[in-house]
Design a protein around this motif. Structure first.
Motif, PDB file in Angstrom:
ATOM      1  N   TYR A   4       0.860  -1.185   0.000  1.00  0.00           N
ATOM      2  CA  TYR A   4       0.000   0.000   0.000  1.00  0.00           C
ATOM      3  C   TYR A   4       0.897   1.235   0.000  1.00  0.00           C
ATOM      4  O   TYR A   4       1.688   1.421   0.918  1.00  0.00           O
ATOM      5  N   GLU A  45       1.591   7.327   1.191  1.00  0.00           N
ATOM      6  CA  GLU A  45       0.829   8.565   1.072  1.00  0.00           C
ATOM      7  C   GLU A  45      -0.660   8.285   0.854  1.00  0.00           C
ATOM      8  O   GLU A  45      -1.516   8.926   1.461  1.00  0.00           O
ATOM      9  N   ALA A  46      -0.974   7.314  -0.002  1.00  0.00           N
ATOM     10  CA  ALA A  46      -2.378   6.962  -0.249  1.00  0.00           C
ATOM     11  C   ALA A  46      -3.012   6.390   1.015  1.00  0.00           C
ATOM     12  O   ALA A  46      -4.163   6.692   1.337  1.00  0.00           O
ATOM     13  N   LYS A  73      -3.756   9.194   3.461  1.00  0.00           N
ATOM     14  CA  LYS A  73      -4.890  10.016   2.998  1.00  0.00           C
ATOM     15  C   LYS A  73      -6.218   9.247   3.020  1.00  0.00           C
ATOM     16  O   LYS A  73      -7.259   9.819   2.752  1.00  0.00           O
ATOM     17  N   VAL A 109      -7.042   6.802   0.953  1.00  0.00           N
ATOM     18  CA  VAL A 109      -7.473   6.456  -0.400  1.00  0.00           C
ATOM     19  C   VAL A 109      -7.623   4.942  -0.501  1.00  0.00           C
ATOM     20  O   VAL A 109      -6.709   4.194  -0.171  1.00  0.00           O
ATOM     21  N   ASP A 139      -6.130   6.078  -7.883  1.00  0.00           N
ATOM     22  CA  ASP A 139      -5.178   7.120  -7.511  1.00  0.00           C
ATOM     23  C   ASP A 139      -3.874   6.762  -8.231  1.00  0.00           C
ATOM     24  O   ASP A 139      -3.559   5.567  -8.349  1.00  0.00           O
ATOM     25  N   SER A 162      -0.814   6.599  -7.410  1.00  0.00           N
ATOM     26  CA  SER A 162       0.104   5.710  -6.680  1.00  0.00           C
ATOM     27  C   SER A 162      -0.460   4.287  -6.585  1.00  0.00           C
ATOM     28  O   SER A 162       0.283   3.309  -6.714  1.00  0.00           O
ATOM     29  N   LEU A 163      -1.760   4.151  -6.396  1.00  0.00           N
ATOM     30  CA  LEU A 163      -2.376   2.816  -6.346  1.00  0.00           C
ATOM     31  C   LEU A 163      -2.350   2.175  -7.730  1.00  0.00           C
ATOM     32  O   LEU A 163      -2.119   0.966  -7.853  1.00  0.00           O
TER      33      LEU A 163
END
Length: 147
Positions: free
Chosen positions: A73, A76-77, A80, A82, A108, A110-111
């Protein structure tokens, strides 16, 4: 019975146009080779329309275990909050290798990158078959991200 020539023509045309397409459903996928500016298209079979579907080594439960053990994971996500499912498509080639990974529905950036990384690192699958020959098959896979 005596059929008008127009009716016979339309029936013949219908048979020609539908021809062998009842046997298998294929689609064209953009094939971009690394280092090349031009792209080509390859014809691949859709997952639901092959005689033998491609399979992750060990089956569906092994695929879930692979995703859960490989997925990281993005920090940052996670911070937040997310969450969501990233949907990707890829090709299982006749040799079982994975290629042509595409993002179909992202959550997102990054995801999305992480989901594509997980898929890119998959081991070779058992390839799909059509008419007893291995063929390239398009597979759609969702990678979930939940807290």
């Amino acid at each position: 019975m005596n059929f008008p020539k127009k009716t016979i023509f339309l029936l013949t045309l219908g048979l020609i146009l539908t021809g062998n397409h009842a046997d298998a459903q294929t689609c064209r996928v953009k094939n971009v080779e690394p280092g090349q500016s031009a792209c080509t298209y390859i014809e691949v079979f859709e997952y639901d329309y092959v005689d033998v579907k491609p399979e992750f080594p060990g089956g569906g439960n092994s695929l879930i275990n692979y995703i859960n053990s490989t997925r990281r994971y993005p920090q940052e996500a996670y911070e937040k909050g997310v969450e969501g499912r990233v949907t990707c498509a890829f090709i299982v080639n006749p040799d079982g290798s994975i290629s042509n990974i595409q993002l179909l529905r992202g959550v997102d950036p990054s995801l999305n990158r992480e989901a594509m990384r997980v898929i890119a690192g998959m081991p070779h699958w058992q390839p799909g078959k059509m008419n007893n020959q291995t063929v390239p098959v398009r597979v759609v896979c969702c990678i979930p991200f939940r807290h």
